[in-house]
Design an enzyme around this catalytic site. Structure first.
Site, PDB file in Angstrom:
ATOM      1  N   ARG A 105     -15.833   3.370   3.528  1.00 45.57           N
ATOM      2  CA  ARG A 105     -16.607   4.542   3.951  1.00 45.57           C
ATOM      3  C   ARG A 105     -15.662   5.724   4.186  1.00 45.57           C
ATOM      4  O   ARG A 105     -15.938   6.842   3.804  1.00 45.57           O
ATOM      5  CB  ARG A 105     -17.370   4.218   5.243  1.00 45.57           C
ATOM      6  CG  ARG A 105     -18.270   5.370   5.684  1.00 45.57           C
ATOM      7  CD  ARG A 105     -18.682   5.256   7.119  1.00 45.57           C
ATOM      8  NE  ARG A 105     -17.538   5.390   8.009  1.00 45.57           N
ATOM      9  CZ  ARG A 105     -17.596   5.235   9.318  1.00 45.57           C
ATOM     10  NH1 ARG A 105     -18.741   4.918   9.899  1.00 45.57           N
ATOM     11  NH2 ARG A 105     -16.509   5.371  10.069  1.00 45.57           N
ATOM     12  N   GLY A 106     -14.553   5.454   4.861  1.00 47.00           N
ATOM     13  CA  GLY A 106     -13.657   6.545   5.289  1.00 47.00           C
ATOM     14  C   GLY A 106     -13.958   6.905   6.730  1.00 47.00           C
ATOM     15  O   GLY A 106     -15.047   6.614   7.241  1.00 47.00           O
ATOM     16  N   ASP A 107     -12.990   7.521   7.380  1.00 47.04           N
ATOM     17  CA  ASP A 107     -13.189   7.964   8.768  1.00 47.04           C
ATOM     18  C   ASP A 107     -13.998   9.247   8.780  1.00 47.04           C
ATOM     19  O   ASP A 107     -13.787  10.127   7.942  1.00 47.04           O
ATOM     20  CB  ASP A 107     -11.833   8.187   9.456  1.00 47.04           C
ATOM     21  CG  ASP A 107     -11.214   6.862   9.882  1.00 47.04           C
ATOM     22  OD1 ASP A 107     -11.973   5.974  10.331  1.00 47.04           O
ATOM     23  OD2 ASP A 107      -9.991   6.724   9.757  1.00 47.04           O
ATOM     24  N   THR A 151      -3.958   4.815  -1.488  1.00 43.86           N
ATOM     25  CA  THR A 151      -5.034   5.290  -0.617  1.00 43.86           C
ATOM     26  C   THR A 151      -5.727   6.519  -1.225  1.00 43.86           C
ATOM     27  O   THR A 151      -5.247   7.122  -2.200  1.00 43.86           O
ATOM     28  CB  THR A 151      -4.517   5.626   0.792  1.00 43.86           C
ATOM     29  OG1 THR A 151      -3.604   6.717   0.693  1.00 43.86           O
ATOM     30  CG2 THR A 151      -3.824   4.447   1.437  1.00 43.86           C
ATOM     31  N   LYS A 207     -21.080  -6.637   3.454  1.00 41.59           N
ATOM     32  CA  LYS A 207     -20.152  -6.173   2.403  1.00 41.59           C
ATOM     33  C   LYS A 207     -20.000  -7.265   1.340  1.00 41.59           C
ATOM     34  O   LYS A 207     -20.019  -6.987   0.142  1.00 41.59           O
ATOM     35  CB  LYS A 207     -18.760  -5.865   2.976  1.00 41.59           C
ATOM     36  CG  LYS A 207     -18.723  -4.733   3.972  1.00 41.59           C
ATOM     37  CD  LYS A 207     -17.277  -4.372   4.341  1.00 41.59           C
ATOM     38  CE  LYS A 207     -17.245  -3.519   5.591  1.00 41.59           C
ATOM     39  NZ  LYS A 207     -15.975  -2.896   5.899  1.00 41.59           N
ATOM     40  N   TYR A 211     -11.822  -5.953  10.072  1.00 39.74           N
ATOM     41  CA  TYR A 211     -11.161  -5.546  11.321  1.00 39.74           C
ATOM     42  C   TYR A 211     -11.060  -6.713  12.300  1.00 39.74           C
ATOM     43  O   TYR A 211     -12.017  -7.001  13.040  1.00 39.74           O
ATOM     44  CB  TYR A 211     -11.953  -4.379  11.933  1.00 39.74           C
ATOM     45  CG  TYR A 211     -12.058  -3.214  10.972  1.00 39.74           C
ATOM     46  CD1 TYR A 211     -11.117  -2.199  10.996  1.00 39.74           C
ATOM     47  CD2 TYR A 211     -13.054  -3.169   9.982  1.00 39.74           C
ATOM     48  CE1 TYR A 211     -11.167  -1.155  10.076  1.00 39.74           C
ATOM     49  CE2 TYR A 211     -13.116  -2.136   9.062  1.00 39.74           C
ATOM     50  CZ  TYR A 211     -12.169  -1.133   9.117  1.00 39.74           C
ATOM     51  OH  TYR A 211     -12.212  -0.110   8.207  1.00 39.74           O
ATOM     52  N   GLU A 244       0.837  -1.203   0.000  1.00 37.12           N
ATOM     53  CA  GLU A 244       0.000   0.000   0.000  1.00 37.12           C
ATOM     54  C   GLU A 244       0.868   1.249   0.000  1.00 37.12           C
ATOM     55  O   GLU A 244       1.874   1.321   0.709  1.00 37.12           O
ATOM     56  CB  GLU A 244      -0.896   0.028   1.250  1.00 37.12           C
ATOM     57  CG  GLU A 244      -1.793   1.261   1.282  1.00 37.12           C
ATOM     58  CD  GLU A 244      -2.484   1.480   2.614  1.00 37.12           C
ATOM     59  OE1 GLU A 244      -3.550   0.891   2.822  1.00 37.12           O
ATOM     60  OE2 GLU A 244      -1.942   2.258   3.443  1.00 37.12           O
ATOM     61  N   ALA A 279     -10.002  10.805   2.824  1.00 36.78           N
ATOM     62  CA  ALA A 279     -11.411  10.608   3.217  1.00 36.78           C
ATOM     63  C   ALA A 279     -12.330  11.647   2.579  1.00 36.78           C
ATOM     64  O   ALA A 279     -13.472  11.362   2.238  1.00 36.78           O
ATOM     65  CB  ALA A 279     -11.537  10.649   4.728  1.00 36.78           C
TER      66      ALA A 279
HETATM   67  P1  FAD Z   1     -17.912   0.613   6.940  1.00 41.03           P
HETATM   68  O1  FAD Z   1     -17.844  -0.720   6.302  1.00 41.03           O
HETATM   69  O2  FAD Z   1     -19.036   1.490   6.526  1.00 41.03           O
HETATM   70  O3  FAD Z   1     -17.946   0.379   8.529  1.00 41.03           O
HETATM   71  C1  FAD Z   1     -17.865   1.474   9.440  1.00 41.03           C
HETATM   72  C2  FAD Z   1     -18.609   1.106  10.725  1.00 41.03           C
HETATM   73  O4  FAD Z   1     -20.017   0.943  10.458  1.00 41.03           O
HETATM   74  C3  FAD Z   1     -18.163  -0.221  11.343  1.00 41.03           C
HETATM   75  O5  FAD Z   1     -18.284  -0.113  12.734  1.00 41.03           O
HETATM   76  C4  FAD Z   1     -19.162  -1.233  10.772  1.00 41.03           C
HETATM   77  O6  FAD Z   1     -19.322  -2.355  11.625  1.00 41.03           O
HETATM   78  C5  FAD Z   1     -20.436  -0.405  10.677  1.00 41.03           C
HETATM   79  N1  FAD Z   1     -21.262  -0.772   9.540  1.00 41.03           N
HETATM   80  C6  FAD Z   1     -20.849  -1.218   8.313  1.00 41.03           C
HETATM   81  N2  FAD Z   1     -21.912  -1.423   7.513  1.00 41.03           N
HETATM   82  C7  FAD Z   1     -23.017  -1.086   8.238  1.00 41.03           C
HETATM   83  C8  FAD Z   1     -24.417  -1.088   7.951  1.00 41.03           C
HETATM   84  N3  FAD Z   1     -24.879  -1.476   6.752  1.00 41.03           N
HETATM   85  N4  FAD Z   1     -25.276  -0.659   8.931  1.00 41.03           N
HETATM   86  C9  FAD Z   1     -24.796  -0.265  10.146  1.00 41.03           C
HETATM   87  N5  FAD Z   1     -23.486  -0.276  10.475  1.00 41.03           N
HETATM   88  C10 FAD Z   1     -22.612  -0.673   9.531  1.00 41.03           C
HETATM   89  N6  FAD Z   1      -9.490   5.534   5.035  1.00 41.03           N
HETATM   90  C11 FAD Z   1      -9.346   6.529   4.118  1.00 41.03           C
HETATM   91  O7  FAD Z   1      -9.813   7.639   4.347  1.00 41.03           O
HETATM   92  N7  FAD Z   1      -8.687   6.305   2.926  1.00 41.03           N
HETATM   93  C12 FAD Z   1      -8.167   5.106   2.599  1.00 41.03           C
HETATM   94  O8  FAD Z   1      -7.601   4.951   1.526  1.00 41.03           O
HETATM   95  C13 FAD Z   1      -8.282   4.032   3.552  1.00 41.03           C
HETATM   96  N8  FAD Z   1      -7.790   2.804   3.282  1.00 41.03           N
HETATM   97  C14 FAD Z   1      -7.999   1.779   4.159  1.00 41.03           C
HETATM   98  C15 FAD Z   1      -7.548   0.497   3.832  1.00 41.03           C
HETATM   99  C16 FAD Z   1      -7.743  -0.580   4.705  1.00 41.03           C
HETATM  100  C17 FAD Z   1      -7.264  -1.952   4.319  1.00 41.03           C
HETATM  101  C18 FAD Z   1      -8.404  -0.360   5.951  1.00 41.03           C
HETATM  102  C19 FAD Z   1      -8.600  -1.496   6.913  1.00 41.03           C
HETATM  103  C20 FAD Z   1      -8.853   0.914   6.295  1.00 41.03           C
HETATM  104  C21 FAD Z   1      -8.673   1.986   5.403  1.00 41.03           C
HETATM  105  N9  FAD Z   1      -9.137   3.273   5.692  1.00 41.03           N
HETATM  106  C22 FAD Z   1      -8.970   4.294   4.778  1.00 41.03           C
HETATM  107  C23 FAD Z   1      -9.790   3.551   6.967  1.00 41.03           C
HETATM  108  C24 FAD Z   1     -11.328   3.330   6.887  1.00 41.03           C
HETATM  109  O9  FAD Z   1     -11.889   4.252   6.011  1.00 41.03           O
HETATM  110  C25 FAD Z   1     -11.900   3.470   8.297  1.00 41.03           C
HETATM  111  O10 FAD Z   1     -11.539   2.378   9.083  1.00 41.03           O
HETATM  112  C26 FAD Z   1     -13.389   3.774   8.388  1.00 41.03           C
HETATM  113  O11 FAD Z   1     -13.677   4.163   9.738  1.00 41.03           O
HETATM  114  C27 FAD Z   1     -14.292   2.598   8.084  1.00 41.03           C
HETATM  115  O12 FAD Z   1     -14.315   2.297   6.753  1.00 41.03           O
HETATM  116  P2  FAD Z   1     -15.114   0.983   6.257  1.00 41.03           P
HETATM  117  O13 FAD Z   1     -15.069   0.955   4.802  1.00 41.03           O
HETATM  118  O14 FAD Z   1     -14.683  -0.206   7.015  1.00 41.03           O
HETATM  119  O15 FAD Z   1     -16.607   1.428   6.756  1.00 41.03           O
END
Ligand code: FAD
Length: 291
Positions: free
Chosen positions: A107-109, A48, A165, A145, A17, A51
């Site tokens: 989703r992003g943080d 990456t 997902k 996670y 990455e 966000a």
């Molecule tokens: P989601 O899948 O939407 O999950 C977020 C939270 O919501 C979790 O607690 C999940 O359990 C919950 N959730 C999921 N789906 C639902 C639903 N349908 N209903 C209710 N709750 C739900 N961030 C960046 O900004 N840019 C990047 O390039 C980036 N790359 C990453 C690469 C990897 C491999 C990882 C592990 C993380 C990366 N991140 C990046 C960080 C990531 O964006 C954050 O961890 C963010 O908080 C969650 O993203 P997610 O896609 O897992 O979100």
């Protein structure tokens, strides 16, 4: 090439990455990092995505460089936390136009600033995955996670959403970093029990300086095993020793993963080709690269 087609065989895979520069004037330096990383011949490279999408142009530039110039499959990250449908569609079309077939849908943080307006069109990564799926024949990856997402009440709850997902079209999952392989093995058992059977790419972060570890814990709440803590305590103030110990620790983690049948490892390189290079060298017979 679709990354899912690479990951399905029974061989050890290593991928890297990278992150894009924040400013245009640093783009050439970032391309040099891409070239040095590409010379290691990883199975694929990911870039990456900010966000809030501010550096998306540079993400695309680096992805094109990886794929067109270096002929390595590229995985473009894409976040939706602050994007509407038109912005996402435009980005997916841009990836498509640049020949990028693989997207890590996130989703992003959620930014901490109080004025932040979350996306009305996408609440979670599964919504983004459905949108990407509707726009073409992409290979879609998602994040997972092993210690549970920090916003989730439990690993179990997070697993329910991880399953969503996969149902939304996610072809493989990349894990958040972890420092104790038993956490991953335990998690993989839980994934199996939930019927989640897509390939898991294990995310490994070589921690090569003391400041990094404090940041990682505050951002992701990762568990730091005592063995690792001892290394940071002992070598944290000696930059060269800490770097060597961090590379050795990551190498050992990867060897243990491969030995236990986890075939795919994604290295969070922090744009340090020399660190990734040392790890690849340590694994030259374990995960040989194609010539
Ligand atoms: P989601 O899948 O939407 O999950 C977020 C939270 O919501 C979790 O607690 C999940 O359990 C919950 N959730 C999921 N789906 C639902 C639903 N349908 N209903 C209710 N709750 C739900 N961030 C960046 O900004 N840019 C990047 O390039 C980036 N790359 C990453 C690469 C990897 C491999 C990882 C592990 C993380 C990366 N991140 C990046 C960080 C990531 O964006 C954050 O961890 C963010 O908080 C969650 O993203 P997610 O896609 O897992 O979100």
């Amino acid at each position: 090439m679709k990354i899912i087609d690479l990951l399905k065989d029974n061989k050890p895979h290593l991928s890297c990455e990278l992150f894009p520069p924040k400013k245009w004037e640093n783009l050439e330096a970032a391309k040099t990092v891409v070239a040095e990383m590409a010379a290691l011949k990883p199975d694929y490279m990911s870039v990456t995505y900010g966000a809030t999408g501010g550096t998306s142009k540079y993400t695309t530039d680096l992805l094109s460089e990886i794929q067109t110039k270096h002929k390595i499959p590229a995985l473009g990250h894409l976040t939706c936390v602050s994007s509407d449908k038109a912005t996402v569609d435009n980005m997916v079309s841009t990836y498509k136009a640049n020949g990028i077939e693989n997207i890590l849908a996130l989703r992003g943080d959620i930014p901490a600033d109080s004025g932040f307006e979350p996306s009305k069109d996408f609440k979670h990564s599964c919504d983004l995955m459905a949108e990407i799926k509707s726009m073409g024949n992409f290979c879609i990856a998602g994040a997972c996670y092993p210690e549970g997402h920090p916003e989730s009440k439990s690993v179990e709850e997070d697993l329910e959403y991880t399953k969503l997902k996969v149902e939304a079209g996610c072809d493989f999952l990349i894990t958040q970093m972890f420092f104790d392989n038993n956490i991953l093995y335990n998690y993989m058992y839980k994934l199996m029990k939930k019927g989640i059977d897509v390939p898991i790419d294990a995310g490994i972060m070589p921690v090569t300086n003391k400041a990094q570890i404090a940041r990682i814990i505050s951002l992701s709440g990762n568990l730091v095993p005592p063995r690792f803590k001892m290394i940071v305590d002992r070598f944290g103030d000696d930059p060269l020793a800490m770097k060597q110990a961090g590379i050795a620790y990551a190498t050992e983690q990867i060897i243990d993963l491969f030995a236990n049948g986890v075939n795919c490892v994604h290295i969070y390189t922090m744009n340090h080709p020399e660190v990734a290079g040392e790890i690849f060298k340590n694994l030259s017979y374990i995960a040989p690269r194609a010539n």
